[in-house]
Design an enzyme around this catalytic site. Sequence first.
Site, PDB file in Angstrom:
ATOM      1  N   LYS A  23       0.810  -1.217   0.000  1.00 30.22           N
ATOM      2  CA  LYS A  23       0.000   0.000   0.000  1.00 30.22           C
ATOM      3  C   LYS A  23       0.842   1.265   0.000  1.00 30.22           C
ATOM      4  O   LYS A  23       0.432   2.281  -0.547  1.00 30.22           O
ATOM      5  CB  LYS A  23      -0.932   0.018   1.218  1.00 30.22           C
ATOM      6  CG  LYS A  23      -2.117  -0.917   1.096  1.00 30.22           C
ATOM      7  CD  LYS A  23      -3.207  -0.533   2.074  1.00 30.22           C
ATOM      8  CE  LYS A  23      -4.400  -1.446   1.967  1.00 30.22           C
ATOM      9  NZ  LYS A  23      -5.378  -1.218   3.045  1.00 30.22           N
ATOM     10  N   LYS A  37      -5.229 -10.415  -7.848  1.00 30.67           N
ATOM     11  CA  LYS A  37      -6.367 -10.488  -6.933  1.00 30.67           C
ATOM     12  C   LYS A  37      -7.497  -9.555  -7.380  1.00 30.67           C
ATOM     13  O   LYS A  37      -7.232  -8.457  -7.845  1.00 30.67           O
ATOM     14  CB  LYS A  37      -5.888 -10.066  -5.532  1.00 30.67           C
ATOM     15  CG  LYS A  37      -6.661 -10.682  -4.402  1.00 30.67           C
ATOM     16  CD  LYS A  37      -6.079 -10.295  -3.070  1.00 30.67           C
ATOM     17  CE  LYS A  37      -6.583  -8.951  -2.643  1.00 30.67           C
ATOM     18  NZ  LYS A  37      -6.451  -8.668  -1.221  1.00 30.67           N
ATOM     19  N   LYS A  78     -10.780  -3.787  -5.000  1.00 25.53           N
ATOM     20  CA  LYS A  78     -11.603  -2.602  -5.214  1.00 25.53           C
ATOM     21  C   LYS A  78     -10.803  -1.487  -5.858  1.00 25.53           C
ATOM     22  O   LYS A  78     -11.354  -0.526  -6.339  1.00 25.53           O
ATOM     23  CB  LYS A  78     -12.288  -2.150  -3.921  1.00 25.53           C
ATOM     24  CG  LYS A  78     -11.406  -2.018  -2.709  1.00 25.53           C
ATOM     25  CD  LYS A  78     -12.233  -1.599  -1.478  1.00 25.53           C
ATOM     26  CE  LYS A  78     -12.243  -2.645  -0.396  1.00 25.53           C
ATOM     27  NZ  LYS A  78     -13.093  -2.432   0.715  1.00 25.53           N
TER      28      LYS A  78
HETATM   29  P1  AMP Z   1     -10.506  -5.434   1.835  1.00 28.62           P
HETATM   30  O1  AMP Z   1     -11.430  -5.239   0.703  1.00 28.62           O
HETATM   31  O2  AMP Z   1      -9.087  -5.618   1.384  1.00 28.62           O
HETATM   32  O3  AMP Z   1     -10.669  -4.432   2.931  1.00 28.62           O
HETATM   33  O4  AMP Z   1     -10.877  -6.832   2.471  1.00 28.62           O
HETATM   34  C1  AMP Z   1     -12.022  -7.102   3.225  1.00 28.62           C
HETATM   35  C2  AMP Z   1     -12.150  -8.603   3.434  1.00 28.62           C
HETATM   36  O5  AMP Z   1     -12.393  -9.245   2.200  1.00 28.62           O
HETATM   37  C3  AMP Z   1     -10.896  -9.268   4.022  1.00 28.62           C
HETATM   38  O6  AMP Z   1     -11.267 -10.310   4.909  1.00 28.62           O
HETATM   39  C4  AMP Z   1     -10.199  -9.813   2.806  1.00 28.62           C
HETATM   40  O7  AMP Z   1      -9.382 -10.904   3.094  1.00 28.62           O
HETATM   41  C5  AMP Z   1     -11.383 -10.218   1.924  1.00 28.62           C
HETATM   42  N1  AMP Z   1     -11.009 -10.105   0.518  1.00 28.62           N
HETATM   43  C6  AMP Z   1     -10.686  -8.976  -0.167  1.00 28.62           C
HETATM   44  N2  AMP Z   1     -10.403  -9.240  -1.455  1.00 28.62           N
HETATM   45  C7  AMP Z   1     -10.547 -10.586  -1.601  1.00 28.62           C
HETATM   46  C8  AMP Z   1     -10.393 -11.494  -2.710  1.00 28.62           C
HETATM   47  N3  AMP Z   1     -10.055 -11.067  -3.917  1.00 28.62           N
HETATM   48  N4  AMP Z   1     -10.618 -12.803  -2.478  1.00 28.62           N
HETATM   49  C9  AMP Z   1     -10.980 -13.257  -1.250  1.00 28.62           C
HETATM   50  N5  AMP Z   1     -11.149 -12.467  -0.180  1.00 28.62           N
HETATM   51  C10 AMP Z   1     -10.935 -11.141  -0.342  1.00 28.62           C
END
Ligand code: AMP
Length: 334
Positions: free
Chosen positions: A113, A196, A199
Amino acid sequence: MSVSLIFSGMQPTGNLHLGNYLGALKNWVKLQSQAKCIYCVVDLHAITMPQDPKELRSATREVAAAYLAAGIDADKHILFNQSRVRAHSELAWIFNCVARIGWLNRMTQFKDKAGKNRENALVGLYAYPVLMAADILLYHANGVPVGEDQKQHVELTRDIAQAFNSMFGVEHFPLPEPMILGEATRVMSLRDGTKKMSKSDASDYARINLTDDADTIALKIQKAKTDPHPLPDDVKGLEDRPEADNLLTIYAALADITTAEALGRFAGKTFSEFKKALVELAVSVLGPINAEMRRLKADPGHVDAVLRRGGERATEIAEPILKKTQDIVGFLKD
Ligand code: AMP
Ligand code: TRP
C-alpha cells in the site's frame, strides 16, 4: 481450541466486490450459528489512506448495508462502526508500546500500500496492524475469519497478545486463531487470473461489485478472460490455467460445493456453456443482496440506528477489558 467469540471487519472504502463476499461476508454469515459474532466497519482503518469525509460517511453506510443484506443478524450479534467505540484507539496506543518496529517491517500489506514513496506514507498506515490487533483483543475474541491476505495481521495479533502477557506476567489476552474458510479464499480478477480481485483495480470489468445489477453481472462474466480449451476433467487440469481455475472456484463458492464437484458438472464443456450457468448462479445469489442493499440505501436512518445500537453493545463488552488492561499497565483510573 474451540472458538467462542468471533471478530472481523472490513474497510468502508466502497466498491465491495465478489471477493469480499466469498472471502469474507459469506463465511461471517455462516459463523453466526456457531459463536457470538462481532462485525465491524473499520472506519479508523479507512483513514490510513486519505479519505473524503463525505465519501467516508456514505461508504460506511454502504458497507454496513452490505453486511445486513448478506445476512448478518444485528440483533443476535453485533454490528457497528469502529470509531464509535473509543476503546479501539486507546488499546491501539498501548499496543503501539508493545509491538516492535521489526515486526511491522515484515508486513507485506504495508509494503504494497505504501508503494515506492515509503517516506511519504502515513504513520497510521504503518501502525494499521496494531489497530487491528486492538480490534480483536479488545473483545477477547478468539476466532478471526478473514481472507488469505489478512492472515499475517492475525499472526501479528497473536504476537502482540503474547508479548503483552509476558511483559506484565499475566494471562490477560487470548491468542486468536485466523479462520480462512470456504473455497474462495482468494478470488482473482476477471481480466487477469494471476491478480487479486480488488476494489482498487482501474478496470471495473476486473470485478463484480455487490452493487452491480443482473445485466452488468452477465456482461462482466461474458467478457471475463478465458483460454481456448474446454474445461478439464479434474482439478489437476486447472493448473496453469488461472482464469479457468478462478471462474470454477467462483462457481463452487457461490454454489457451496467444492471445485472438484463443480468440475464434475462442467468437465469437457466449453466456456460459453459454463459461463451461462455461472451468470445464472451469480445473479441468483447476488440479486437478492443487491436488492436489499438498495432498499437499505434508501433508508439510511435505519442503518445508522443499527450502528448506534451496535456501538453501545460493543462498548459494554470493550470497556471492562480496556479498564483491566489499563490497570495492568499501571494507569491510575478512578
Ligand atoms: P478489503 O477489501 O481488502 O478491505 O478486504 C475485506 C475482506 O475481504 C478481508 O477479509 C479480505 O481478506 C477479503 N477479501 C478482499 N479481497 C478478496 C479477494 N479477492 N478474495 C478473497 N477475499 C478477499
Ligand atoms: N485489515 C482488515 C482488511 O483490510 C480489516 C480489519 C480491521 C479486520 N480490523 C480487523 C479484520 C479485525 C479482522 C479483524 O480486510
